[in-house]
Design an enzyme around this catalytic site. Structure first.
Site, PDB file in Angstrom:
ATOM      1  N   LEU A 124       0.863  -1.175   0.000  1.00 39.08           N
ATOM      2  CA  LEU A 124       0.000   0.000   0.000  1.00 39.08           C
ATOM      3  C   LEU A 124       0.901   1.226   0.000  1.00 39.08           C
ATOM      4  CD1 LEU A 124      -2.543  -0.823   2.878  1.00 39.08           C
ATOM      5  CD2 LEU A 124      -2.592  -1.637   0.521  1.00 39.08           C
ATOM      6  N   CYS A 125       0.582   2.207  -0.838  1.00 41.60           N
ATOM      7  CA  CYS A 125       1.357   3.454  -0.826  1.00 41.60           C
ATOM      8  C   CYS A 125       1.257   4.065   0.569  1.00 41.60           C
ATOM      9  CB  CYS A 125       0.827   4.436  -1.862  1.00 41.60           C
ATOM     10  SG  CYS A 125       1.557   6.079  -1.672  1.00 41.60           S
ATOM     11  N   ILE A 126       2.396   4.301   1.187  1.00 43.99           N
ATOM     12  CA  ILE A 126       2.387   4.738   2.592  1.00 43.99           C
ATOM     13  C   ILE A 126       1.723   6.100   2.764  1.00 43.99           C
ATOM     14  CG2 ILE A 126       4.788   5.627   2.465  1.00 43.99           C
ATOM     15  CD1 ILE A 126       5.067   4.695   5.421  1.00 43.99           C
ATOM     16  N   ALA A 130      -2.005   5.710   2.277  1.00 43.26           N
ATOM     17  CA  ALA A 130      -2.616   4.905   3.335  1.00 43.26           C
ATOM     18  C   ALA A 130      -2.703   5.694   4.643  1.00 43.26           C
ATOM     19  CB  ALA A 130      -1.820   3.621   3.535  1.00 43.26           C
TER      20      ALA A 130
END
Lengths: 107, 115, 95, 130
Positions: free
Chosen positions: D78-80, D83
């Site tokens: 997941l793109c930090i 997210a």
């Protein structure tokens, strides 16, 4: 020497509220990072703050070196020069002292 | 290394799409990937010079346009028919394409992502 | 061959003509999700470039069954065939 | 030759996460290492929210991804940045923001967009679901 008010900072030492920044606070932030600020540091700090206010983004290494080259000359736009001023990760450390958000996706 | 086209179509102030598309473009460029931008539909509004969004509306993405040169993002394409007549109110760094070149654009990259 | 993955019944403003104009000779079009409904509507009349440009039209069997659509046009793909088609394409664009 | 999946559509407002799941399942069954990783960006990161509970008579999409990922050792990124701003937070981010909770479900990991660039350059192409 005034003690740094840690309630102003997040876990990693970045300012929670960007408006709290002042040159005095930068001085304290730098001391905490073990850096004694010189004129060479200040010109990068102000360049970084200008960059942020102009483009609304904290630059990663590449755009930072390009911006420094353009404004302060190619000699200072080298990553080695920035590394000696702000060891480790110049974009992150300089952004911290300049009171800016941590640059995203820093290399 | 792949060349990428980021196609912005969403309004900067109606969702995060435009912002997250630009973030992807900046990261690609930071990692020295070839990336171009193109704008159509509501995303054209980021070109307007005099915008002053409130925090509720969103970040001023227009400001980033002048910063693109520091990321080596050189091309921001639009279709010439979407140019507004009064170009003085519009960011000047765009490259406008006629409709044939515009539709050709989308098949000249290895990957195209729309936001 | 570029595989154009279409997942909407119709796209906003300029996107609808754009994806059709960007089709090249020998490309393939795949209808998934609600785009399967294009096969039940006169939208096809606006998709005439398909024949001129020798473009193969595919749809996902799973989505056709889900929507209860029995298309008279295009070629049905199982999920496995979908993967093969997508992997064999030189590029993939999701409109 | 391996491929990368990029999922950007919301699990609630689009079928992107569903279609990508069917695609990944078929691809991995045919060839277990055909997908190097799945990267979730924009609202698609909501797939990793451990606290979201679908009604019992509907598909549990998050669980379906977790099952597939563990069966085939498939990384789910997941793109930090995407997210964290949407409340999908792992333990270290929870600490960083001085929170009492974390919400990232197991089997998913938070990574920067740089990870997507690495996937892009080490696989044949990206297949997007939006």
């Amino acid at each position: 020497m005034v003690m740094l008010d840690s309630s102003l900072l997040d876990e990693e030492g970045y300012l929670l509220n960007l408006d709290d920044w002042s040159p005095e606070l930068a001085q304290q932030l730098a001391t905490q990072e073990g850096i004694a600020l010189t004129d060479q540091h200040w010109e990068i700090i102000y360049l970084l703050r200008d960059f942020y206010h102009e483009f609304e983004v904290s630059p990663a290494m590449r755009p930072l070196t390009k911006a420094v080259s353009k404004k302060l000359g190619a000699e200072k736009g080298r990553s080695i020069y920035l590394m000696t001023l702000f060891p480790g990760s110049p974009p992150k450390l300089a952004a911290k002292i300049a009171g800016l958000p941590k640059p995203a996706n820093c290399l | 290394m792949k060349n990428t086209l980021i196609h912005l179509t969403s309004s900067p102030y109606s969702s995060l799409a435009c912002k997250e598309g630009l973030d992807l473009a900046l990261v690609l460029a930071t990692f020295e990937q070839k990336v171009d931008l193109c704008l159509s539909d509501a995303a054209l509004s980021i070109l307007t010079i005099s915008q002053q969004p409130t925090p509720e509306q969103g970040k001023n993405l227009h400001k980033l346009l002048d910063g693109l040169e520091f990321y080596d993002i050189e091309n921001v394409f639009i279709e010439s028919s979407s140019l507004i007549p009064d170009s003085a109110t519009q960011w000047s760094g765009i490259t406008s394409l006629d409709s044939a070149a515009w539709s050709e654009l989308f098949s000249s990259y290895q990957q195209v992502f729309r936001f | 061959m570029t595989l154009h993955q279409i997942n909407q019944l119709s796209y906003a403003n300029h996107i609808e003509p754009l994806w059709q104009q960007s089709l090249k000779q020998g490309d393939a079009v795949l209808l998934i999700e609600e785009a399967i409904l294009r096969l039940t509507q006169p939208h096809l009349t606006s998709m005439t470039p398909l024949e001129e440009k020798h473009i193969c039209l595919y749809y996902l069997q799973r989505d056709a069954e889900g929507y209860g659509v029995q298309p008279s046009l295009g070629k049905a793909l199982s999920d496995t065939e979908w993967v093969e088609l997508a992997f064999s394409a030189s590029s993939h664009i999701s409109w | 030759m391996q491929h990368t999946l990029l999922v950007t559509g919301s699990p609630y407002q689009s079928k992107a996460c569903h279609s990508a799941l069917c695609f990944a399942r078929a691809a991995l069954k045919a060839q277990p290492d055909s997908i190097k990783g799945v990267f979730f960006y924009e609202d698609a990161v909501l797939i990793g929210n451990d606290l979201a509970q679908p009604p019992r008579d509907e598909i549990n999409l998050k669980q379906a991804w977790q099952t597939l990922a563990s069966e085939f050792n498939l990384p789910l990124y997941l793109c930090i940045a995407a997210a964290v701003r949407r409340g999908v937070i792992n333990e270290s981010e929870s600490k960083r923001y001085e929170l009492n909770h974390h919400s990232l479900s197991h089997g998913f990991q938070l990574e920067g967009l740089g990870t997507l660039v690495e996937l892009m350059n080490s696989t044949q192409k990206i297949i997007q679901f939006r």
